[in-house]
Design a protein around this motif. Structure first.
Motif, PDB file in Angstrom:
ATOM      1  N   THR A 235       1.029  -1.408  -0.072  1.00  0.00           N
ATOM      2  CA  THR A 235       0.114  -0.081   0.059  1.00  0.00           C
ATOM      3  C   THR A 235       0.786   1.120   0.265  1.00  0.00           C
ATOM      4  OG1 THR A 235       0.035  -0.074   2.468  1.00  0.00           O
ATOM      5  CG2 THR A 235      -2.020  -0.949   1.000  1.00  0.00           C
ATOM      6  N   ASP A 236       2.142   0.815   0.498  1.00  0.00           N
ATOM      7  CA  ASP A 236       3.038   2.268   0.631  1.00  0.00           C
ATOM      8  C   ASP A 236       4.176   1.748  -0.204  1.00  0.00           C
ATOM      9  OD1 ASP A 236       4.540   4.581   1.048  1.00  0.00           O
ATOM     10  OD2 ASP A 236       4.507   4.303   3.007  1.00  0.00           O
ATOM     11  N   ILE A 237       4.276   2.543  -1.324  1.00  0.00           N
ATOM     12  CA  ILE A 237       5.609   2.090  -2.205  1.00  0.00           C
ATOM     13  C   ILE A 237       6.901   2.968  -2.002  1.00  0.00           C
ATOM     14  CG2 ILE A 237       5.056   3.556  -4.220  1.00  0.00           C
ATOM     15  CD1 ILE A 237       6.335   0.074  -4.728  1.00  0.00           C
ATOM     16  N   LEU A 238       6.666   3.961  -1.284  1.00  0.00           N
ATOM     17  CA  LEU A 238       7.990   4.854  -1.058  1.00  0.00           C
ATOM     18  C   LEU A 238       8.944   4.385  -0.321  1.00  0.00           C
ATOM     19  CD1 LEU A 238       6.125   8.254  -0.374  1.00  0.00           C
ATOM     20  CD2 LEU A 238       7.208   7.627  -2.450  1.00  0.00           C
ATOM     21  N   PRO A 239       8.855   3.581   0.713  1.00  0.00           N
ATOM     22  CA  PRO A 239       9.973   2.961   1.258  1.00  0.00           C
ATOM     23  C   PRO A 239      10.852   2.092   0.246  1.00  0.00           C
ATOM     24  CG  PRO A 239       8.040   2.705   2.938  1.00  0.00           C
ATOM     25  CD  PRO A 239       7.524   3.300   1.566  1.00  0.00           C
ATOM     26  N   VAL A 240      10.124   1.523  -0.651  1.00  0.00           N
ATOM     27  CA  VAL A 240      10.599   0.572  -1.519  1.00  0.00           C
ATOM     28  C   VAL A 240      11.531   1.480  -2.335  1.00  0.00           C
ATOM     29  CG1 VAL A 240      10.199  -1.114  -3.559  1.00  0.00           C
ATOM     30  CG2 VAL A 240       8.901  -1.037  -1.369  1.00  0.00           C
ATOM     31  N   LEU A 241      11.077   2.736  -2.969  1.00  0.00           N
ATOM     32  CA  LEU A 241      11.700   3.379  -3.843  1.00  0.00           C
ATOM     33  C   LEU A 241      13.016   4.056  -3.252  1.00  0.00           C
ATOM     34  CD1 LEU A 241       8.768   5.290  -5.651  1.00  0.00           C
ATOM     35  CD2 LEU A 241       9.919   3.020  -6.250  1.00  0.00           C
ATOM     36  N   TRP A 242      12.692   4.455  -1.901  1.00  0.00           N
ATOM     37  CA  TRP A 242      13.978   5.246  -1.247  1.00  0.00           C
ATOM     38  C   TRP A 242      14.881   3.776  -0.999  1.00  0.00           C
ATOM     39  CZ3 TRP A 242      15.396   9.995   0.015  1.00  0.00           C
ATOM     40  CH2 TRP A 242      14.506  11.045  -0.276  1.00  0.00           C
ATOM     41  N   GLN A 243      14.571   2.834  -0.777  1.00  0.00           N
ATOM     42  CA  GLN A 243      15.731   1.717  -0.491  1.00  0.00           C
ATOM     43  C   GLN A 243      16.457   1.606  -1.865  1.00  0.00           C
ATOM     44  OE1 GLN A 243      15.590  -1.520   2.092  1.00  0.00           O
ATOM     45  NE2 GLN A 243      16.160  -3.117   0.558  1.00  0.00           N
ATOM     46  N   LYS A 244      15.665   1.376  -2.963  1.00  0.00           N
ATOM     47  CA  LYS A 244      16.341   1.166  -4.234  1.00  0.00           C
ATOM     48  C   LYS A 244      17.094   2.369  -4.765  1.00  0.00           C
ATOM     49  CE  LYS A 244      16.660  -1.394  -8.102  1.00  0.00           C
ATOM     50  NZ  LYS A 244      16.097  -1.003  -9.299  1.00  0.00           N
TER      51      LYS A 244
ATOM     52  N   LEU B 179      21.080  -0.817   5.886  1.00  0.00           N
ATOM     53  CA  LEU B 179      21.225  -0.325   4.588  1.00  0.00           C
ATOM     54  C   LEU B 179      22.438  -0.660   3.844  1.00  0.00           C
ATOM     55  CD1 LEU B 179      19.219   0.797   2.581  1.00  0.00           C
ATOM     56  CD2 LEU B 179      20.011   3.223   3.252  1.00  0.00           C
ATOM     57  N   CYS B 180      23.635  -0.584   4.468  1.00  0.00           N
ATOM     58  CA  CYS B 180      24.905  -0.566   3.940  1.00  0.00           C
ATOM     59  C   CYS B 180      25.256  -2.170   3.405  1.00  0.00           C
ATOM     60  CB  CYS B 180      26.111  -0.307   5.059  1.00  0.00           C
ATOM     61  SG  CYS B 180      27.533   0.362   4.226  1.00  0.00           S
ATOM     62  N   GLN B 181      24.848  -2.934   4.451  1.00  0.00           N
ATOM     63  CA  GLN B 181      24.941  -4.275   3.964  1.00  0.00           C
ATOM     64  C   GLN B 181      24.032  -4.744   2.783  1.00  0.00           C
ATOM     65  OE1 GLN B 181      26.917  -6.403   5.570  1.00  0.00           O
ATOM     66  NE2 GLN B 181      26.639  -7.429   3.703  1.00  0.00           N
ATOM     67  N   THR B 182      22.629  -3.956   2.749  1.00  0.00           N
ATOM     68  CA  THR B 182      21.810  -4.268   1.724  1.00  0.00           C
ATOM     69  C   THR B 182      22.686  -4.188   0.245  1.00  0.00           C
ATOM     70  OG1 THR B 182      19.804  -3.826   2.882  1.00  0.00           O
ATOM     71  CG2 THR B 182      19.737  -3.900   0.690  1.00  0.00           C
ATOM     72  N   VAL B 183      23.136  -2.662   0.548  1.00  0.00           N
ATOM     73  CA  VAL B 183      24.129  -2.377  -0.695  1.00  0.00           C
ATOM     74  C   VAL B 183      24.917  -3.412  -1.191  1.00  0.00           C
ATOM     75  CG1 VAL B 183      25.413  -0.546  -1.865  1.00  0.00           C
ATOM     76  CG2 VAL B 183      23.260   0.106  -0.450  1.00  0.00           C
ATOM     77  N   LEU B 184      25.808  -3.748  -0.072  1.00  0.00           N
ATOM     78  CA  LEU B 184      27.120  -4.537  -0.229  1.00  0.00           C
ATOM     79  C   LEU B 184      26.443  -6.161  -0.871  1.00  0.00           C
ATOM     80  CD1 LEU B 184      29.249  -3.845   2.501  1.00  0.00           C
ATOM     81  CD2 LEU B 184      29.754  -3.316   0.119  1.00  0.00           C
TER      82      LEU B 184
ATOM     83  N   PHE C 291      22.895   9.390   2.920  1.00  0.00           N
ATOM     84  CA  PHE C 291      21.674   9.132   2.379  1.00  0.00           C
ATOM     85  C   PHE C 291      20.342   8.997   3.536  1.00  0.00           C
ATOM     86  CE2 PHE C 291      18.296   6.084   1.618  1.00  0.00           C
ATOM     87  CZ  PHE C 291      17.905   6.324   0.282  1.00  0.00           C
ATOM     88  N   CYS C 292      20.829   8.578   4.487  1.00  0.00           N
ATOM     89  CA  CYS C 292      19.978   8.117   5.700  1.00  0.00           C
ATOM     90  C   CYS C 292      19.550   9.640   6.275  1.00  0.00           C
ATOM     91  CB  CYS C 292      20.473   7.415   6.772  1.00  0.00           C
ATOM     92  SG  CYS C 292      20.679   5.562   6.309  1.00  0.00           S
ATOM     93  N   LEU C 293      20.559  10.555   6.160  1.00  0.00           N
ATOM     94  CA  LEU C 293      19.976  11.644   6.622  1.00  0.00           C
ATOM     95  C   LEU C 293      19.122  12.485   5.984  1.00  0.00           C
ATOM     96  CD1 LEU C 293      23.502  13.375   7.788  1.00  0.00           C
ATOM     97  CD2 LEU C 293      21.791  12.448   9.397  1.00  0.00           C
ATOM     98  N   VAL C 294      19.300  12.349   4.658  1.00  0.00           N
ATOM     99  CA  VAL C 294      18.376  13.125   3.512  1.00  0.00           C
ATOM    100  C   VAL C 294      16.816  12.150   3.627  1.00  0.00           C
ATOM    101  CG1 VAL C 294      17.640  13.603   1.175  1.00  0.00           C
ATOM    102  CG2 VAL C 294      20.127  13.651   2.166  1.00  0.00           C
TER     103      VAL C 294
END
Ligand code: NDP
Ligand code: KPL
Length: 302
Positions: free
Chosen positions: A176-185, A238-243, A222-225
């Motif tokens: 129902t809320d796609i924004l967290p997905v878009l921000w993580q991507k 998040l760092c681990q997700t990127v790696l 990124f997290c601050l913004v």
């Protein structure tokens, strides 16, 4: 408007990698669609589609649909979204489902402004990988998944076009809320894409310890913004997700690396540029992203 078999008329903008992946997977499931291409003379596209060691010879329909398009998939680069909607929305039904699918952020307001009042706007964020190695060759390079969520108020109140999206780019999760997905991507793309494009390396290179400090810094900023937009991320996770993404796609070149290697326009403005604008709005300095942006723009001015 639906055809006599009740299958909605599906339009897919362009003949790019993601669009062809969606069209091919629909074709393999006997769900026809129309590729809406720039070439009005093109009626059929012959495609050699390679997926999981299997080759499929497909004939994809490029005729302009006779019926209004009920489901429009817009898998184009972020900088093409406005023009693509301008061109193809007139072919859509007044109550059509319009599905954006791209990397980066910053297109949603523009897209909403172009829709008719009865049209529903959705976003599909996909982790599939597709490579077009010639006009008639497509390879499904990475089996991923897709998350679909509503963008405008009407979509929030409507049933999602889940079955067709699942057939085209599944496995599909509807949120129902796609924004967290878009921000993580965005976080993934804001680290992997500019770094690989600057260094001209494959994604896997970034898993080496020598890049760890810079990646941590980029994620911290990124997290601050993101926080200023109500999106909270744990920097370490998040760092681990990127790696993990860099490791899982180690053998691939990122889309930005490929765009720059082939001297094509890239999505930097919608990835790092979007982040820099959000930071400026919030009065936050993000020097690590700023430096990457300037380095990339110095190599190829915008
Ligand atoms: N490829 C991949 O594996 C993945 C890509 N993504 C993202 O998905 C989006 C699409 O990627 P990808 O498929 O690789 O991009 P491509 O550039 O390969 O495909 C987009 C296609 O759409 C065409 N197009 C743009 N505007 C129009 C229009 N108005 N009418 C007709 N055709 C149009 C483009 O033509 P032209 O070149 O002439 O402009 C191009 O052929 C990007 O944001 C990308 O970052 C996300 C996950 C994976
Ligand atoms: C996830 C990643 C970095 C995979 O290459 C990507 O989305 C891209 O290249 O644009």
């Amino acid at each position: 408007m639906k055809t006599s078999t009740q299958q909605p008329t599906i339009g897919i903008v362009g003949q790019g990698a993601v669009g062809l992946l969606a069209a091919s997977q629909l074709a393999l499931r006997h769900l026809p669609c129309h590729l809406l291409t720039r070439d009005p003379a093109l009626s059929v596209l012959v495609l050699n589609f390679r997926q999981q060691q299997q080759e499929h010879s497909l004939l994809l329909n490029c005729h302009k649909p006779q019926q209004p398009v009920q489901l429009l998939l817009v898998p184009v680069k972020a900088f093409s979204v406005g023009q693509a909607l301008q061109q193809w929305l007139p072919s859509c039904a007044a109550d059509a489902d319009i599905v954006l699918c791209h990397n980066g952020m910053g297109t949603l307001e523009l897209a909403q402004s172009k829709l008719q009042s009865g049209q529903k706007l959705w976003f599909a964020s996909t982790t599939h990988g597709a490579l077009k190695s010639g006009p008639h060759r497509l390879q499904h390079t990475g089996v991923g998944r897709t998350v679909l969520g509503p963008i405008n108020a009407l979509a929030c109140q409507s049933s999602p076009p889940a079955a067709l999206l699942a057939a085209a780019l599944g496995p599909l999760e509807v949120v129902t809320d796609i924004l967290p997905v878009l921000w993580q991507k965005l976080a993934i793309n804001a680290v992997i894409n500019p770094l690989t494009a600057l260094l001209m390396v494959k994604n896997g290179e970034l898993t080496k310890p020598q890049y760890r400090r810079q990646i941590e810094l980029l994620i911290h900023e990124f997290c601050l913004v993101a926080q200023t937009k109500g999106q909270t991320f744990d920097p370490q996770t998040l760092c681990q997700t990127v790696l993990d993404v860099a490791a899982n796609t180690a053998g691939n070149f990122s889309s930005m690396q490929q765009d720059r290697a082939l001297m094509r326009p890239d999505e930097l403005e919608f990835i790092t540029g979007f982040l820099l604008n959000a930071a400026a709005e919030a009065g936050i300095a993000i020097p690590a992203h700023q430096q990457l942006y300037q380095q990339l723009r110095a190599v190829k001015p915008a």
